[in-house]
Design an enzyme around this catalytic site. Structure first.
Site, short mmCIF file in Angstrom:
data_model
loop_
_atom_site.label_atom_id
_atom_site.label_comp_id
_atom_site.label_asym_id
_atom_site.label_seq_id
_atom_site.Cartn_x
_atom_site.Cartn_y
_atom_site.Cartn_z
N CYS A 58 48.35 29.58 33.19
CA CYS A 58 47.15 28.81 33.54
C CYS A 58 47.35 27.33 33.24
O CYS A 58 48.18 26.69 33.85
CB CYS A 58 45.94 29.41 32.84
N HIS B 278 46.99 35.08 33.95
CA HIS B 278 47.10 35.34 32.51
C HIS B 278 47.70 36.72 32.23
O HIS B 278 46.97 37.67 31.93
CB HIS B 278 45.71 35.28 31.86
N GLU C 36 49.05 37.64 29.64
CA GLU C 36 48.96 37.92 28.20
C GLU C 36 47.63 38.50 27.75
O GLU C 36 47.53 39.06 26.65
CB GLU C 36 49.25 36.63 27.39
#
Length: 288
Positions: free
Chosen positions: A103, A197, A199
């Site tokens: 991001c 994202h 993660e």
């Protein structure tokens, strides 16, 4: 292995995120990296903060890799926080320490290498980026190893890469955001990044929807904040029980976004790439 997590969030954003999910973006990265690389050590720094003590190029070489988190900062704003972030990323490139970012982490790397970032205007990706596809270069790139021809991934952002810098390669795209994944080579350094994202958990997706509910309504993705809450509740439910096929159907998601290992594909691939450079046997089968 030793990793440096550079938290792009300023202090107030870290507090808001901890209030909603119990950890900052950097703390999420630390948790995921240590899960993917057992025995790894992670140091977390906050380059946007005025009082943050940051390693220079020589200190950065002590790490196997640097990871840059997301942030509500706008990479095109000429503010002290952004200037500190850009200076840090230029040092990372110059140190030749491999780096990964998601991001705003991608956007900071783009700006630091000479590219441009812009506001998305009326467009948004909120909750999930849909139907991401690899470019011809991306299909052969190790960052996207294991991804199918099209996939969805957690995403929530109001800025995007406008132009990649010289020495960059577009790896993935979709119908909303042209630059979904890229490799950047600059000043001797190597960066792999994604606009989405890999993660974060589904619980964190739900919390992000709630934090940005007013913006989501303002841009026509929902009629009311109650509608946003209803979607967030479905995502929360799927987080609690990923086997809920009814919730997956209502959200239009498959295992690429639901299953934690598949959701983390790009981050696992990057860590595997770094590990093979340092310890050839480590992470040999982390991602599939």
């Amino acid at each position: 292995m030793h990793f440096l997590v550079a938290e792009s969030e300023p202090a107030d954003a870290r507090r808001r995120r901890r209030d909603s999910v119990g950890r900052s973006s950097g703390e999420t990265f630390v948790d995921v990296v240590t899960a993917l690389v057992p025995g790894a050590t992670c140091h977390r720094i906050t380059p946007a903060d005025a009082d943050s003590v940051l390693p220079g190029r020589a200190g950065l070489r002590d790490y196997d890799a640097v990871l840059l988190t997301g942030s509500p900062l706008h990479a095109y704003d000429d503010t002290p926080e952004v200037r500190r972030e850009l200076a840090f990323m230029r040092a990372v490139f110059g140190s030749r320490t491999p780096a990964f970012g998601s991001c705003a982490g991608l956007q900071i790397a783009v700006m630091a290498a000479g590219g441009t970032v812009r506001a998305m205007g009326s467009r948004r990706e909120a909750g999930f980026a849909r139907r991401i596809t690899a470019t011809a270069a991306g299909a052969a790139h190790p960052l996207l190893r294991g991804r199918p021809p099209a996939w969805d991934a957690p995403a929530i952002h109001s800025d995007e890469v406008a132009e990649l810098p010289a020495g960059a390669t577009l790896l993935a795209t979709n119908g909303v955001t042209r630059v979904q994944a890229a490799e950047i080579r600059h000043d001797g350094g190597l960066f792999w990044g994604v606009q989405y994202h890999p993660e974060i958990s589904l619980c964190e997706v739900a919390a992000a929807l709630r934090r940005d509910a007013d913006d989501i309504v303002a841009h026509g993705l929902a009629q009311t904040e109650a509608d946003v809450e209803a979607t967030a509740a479905l995502v929360d439910g799927l987080h609690g029980d990923p086997r809920r096929r009814d919730l997956a159907w209502r959200l239009g998601l498959d295992a690429q976004a639901i299953d934690a290992d598949r959701r983390r594909t790009e981050l696992g691939n990057f860590l595997g790439h770094v590990a093979r450079r340092s310890v050839p046997s480590l992470l040999s089968g982390a991602c599939g």
